[in-house]
Design a protein around this motif. Structure first.
Motif, short mmCIF file in Angstrom:
data_model
loop_
_atom_site.label_atom_id
_atom_site.label_comp_id
_atom_site.label_asym_id
_atom_site.label_seq_id
_atom_site.Cartn_x
_atom_site.Cartn_y
_atom_site.Cartn_z
N THR A 56 28.99 27.53 -13.65
CA THR A 56 29.27 26.41 -13.06
C THR A 56 28.76 25.92 -11.75
N ILE A 57 27.81 26.77 -11.43
CA ILE A 57 27.09 26.47 -10.25
C ILE A 57 25.56 26.02 -10.17
N GLN A 58 24.78 26.44 -11.29
CA GLN A 58 23.36 26.29 -11.60
C GLN A 58 23.24 24.73 -12.01
N LYS A 59 22.12 24.00 -11.30
CA LYS A 59 22.21 22.58 -11.69
C LYS A 59 21.36 22.72 -12.87
N HIS A 60 21.24 21.69 -13.85
CA HIS A 60 20.65 21.50 -14.97
C HIS A 60 19.94 20.17 -15.09
N ASP A 113 -0.27 12.14 -36.52
CA ASP A 113 0.65 11.15 -36.64
C ASP A 113 2.14 11.49 -36.05
N ILE A 114 2.30 12.80 -35.57
CA ILE A 114 3.50 13.16 -34.87
C ILE A 114 3.51 13.23 -33.46
N ARG A 115 4.47 12.61 -32.72
CA ARG A 115 4.73 12.53 -31.49
C ARG A 115 6.11 13.19 -31.07
N ASP A 116 5.83 14.04 -29.76
CA ASP A 116 7.21 14.74 -29.38
C ASP A 116 7.52 13.87 -28.21
N ASN A 117 8.59 13.47 -27.92
CA ASN A 117 9.30 12.93 -26.76
C ASN A 117 10.22 13.68 -25.92
N LYS A 118 10.10 14.03 -24.80
CA LYS A 118 11.18 14.43 -24.13
C LYS A 118 11.71 13.90 -22.95
N LEU A 119 12.96 13.15 -23.73
CA LEU A 119 13.44 11.98 -22.93
C LEU A 119 14.69 12.41 -22.03
N PHE A 120 14.63 12.30 -20.71
CA PHE A 120 15.76 12.53 -19.96
C PHE A 120 17.05 12.05 -20.03
N TYR A 121 17.92 12.74 -20.42
CA TYR A 121 19.58 12.28 -20.49
C TYR A 121 20.15 12.20 -19.16
N LYS A 122 20.47 13.47 -18.42
CA LYS A 122 21.17 13.80 -17.46
C LYS A 122 20.15 14.65 -16.51
N GLU A 123 20.33 14.26 -15.14
CA GLU A 123 19.44 14.96 -14.14
C GLU A 123 20.10 15.52 -13.07
N HIS A 158 12.66 14.46 -36.45
CA HIS A 158 13.49 15.26 -35.81
C HIS A 158 14.20 14.68 -34.51
N ILE A 159 15.45 15.16 -34.33
CA ILE A 159 16.17 14.73 -33.04
C ILE A 159 16.59 16.05 -32.39
N GLY A 160 16.32 16.42 -31.12
CA GLY A 160 16.68 17.65 -30.54
C GLY A 160 17.30 17.42 -29.27
N PHE A 161 18.15 18.30 -28.90
CA PHE A 161 18.68 18.40 -27.67
C PHE A 161 18.34 19.71 -26.69
N ARG A 162 17.98 19.51 -25.40
CA ARG A 162 17.35 20.73 -24.70
C ARG A 162 18.17 20.60 -23.02
N ILE A 163 18.30 21.77 -22.82
CA ILE A 163 19.00 21.77 -21.71
C ILE A 163 18.07 23.04 -20.66
N GLU A 164 17.65 22.41 -19.45
CA GLU A 164 16.81 23.38 -18.68
C GLU A 164 17.51 23.44 -17.43
N LYS A 165 17.20 24.70 -16.55
CA LYS A 165 17.73 24.98 -15.31
C LYS A 165 16.96 24.18 -14.40
N THR A 166 17.23 23.74 -13.31
CA THR A 166 16.53 23.11 -12.30
C THR A 166 15.93 24.11 -11.47
N GLU A 167 14.91 23.78 -10.65
CA GLU A 167 14.20 24.92 -9.78
C GLU A 167 14.81 24.85 -8.49
#
Length: 167
Positions: A56-60, A113-123, A158-167
């Protein structure tokens, strides 16, 4: 002279490559894709991803990943995204993303013909409570001047969901 590699050598090599691939992605907390049936995303098909938040502390940063092919007919994408919190709270957002530049060239990474888009949702967000969260997303595209949404949005694989730790 041709040397035959035995099965155990192949397993060791694949294990090492998998470890290297995973260790290079140190920011990843969650990353999952769901296939779109027949590459046509129905407006009635809400995709769902569940994950457990233990910190609950780390930003994502949260991302919606979109994989499209050359059959995608639009330069943008509208989606309705929702996060259900363990305590019952719900956040719903209507989002628009660019899928092509002004010349019509698809954005994102990929070859052929395939493109991958990584779209920001929440920062830079934190998860306020520990527990199981559910992320839901559905397409909400419509043609200009039309009230009814597009029944089946073509060209998405395909549709995906990704969570990353911020630095």
């Amino acid at each position: 002279m041709l040397k035959i590699i035995n099965k155990s050598s192949v397993i060791v090599i694949l294990s090492i490559l998998t470890f290297l691939f995973i260790s290079c992605d140190k920011k990843r907390v969650f990353d999952e894709y769901l296939p779109i049936s027949n590459q046509k995303w129905s407006k009635h098909n809400t995709l769902q991803f569940s994950f457990t938040a233990t910190d609950t502390i780390q930003k994502h940063n949260l991302f919606i990943n979109v994989r499209n092919n050359k059959d995608y007919p639009f330069s943008n994408l509208f989606v309705i995204a929702q996060i259900n919190f363990p305590d019952g709270n719900v956040i719903t957002d209507t989002l628009e993303y660019d899928m092509a530049d002004v010349t019509g060239k698809f954005l994102g990474e990929g070859a052929l013909d395939i493109r991958d888009n990584k779209l920001f949702y929440k920062e830079n967000i934190t998860f306020p409570t520990k527990g199981i969260y559910t992320f839901k997303v559905r397409q909400s595209m419509r043609k200009n001047g039309s009230i009814d949404g597009i029944e089946e949005l073509e060209g998405l694989t395909h549709i995906g969901f990704r969570i990353e730790k911020t630095e």
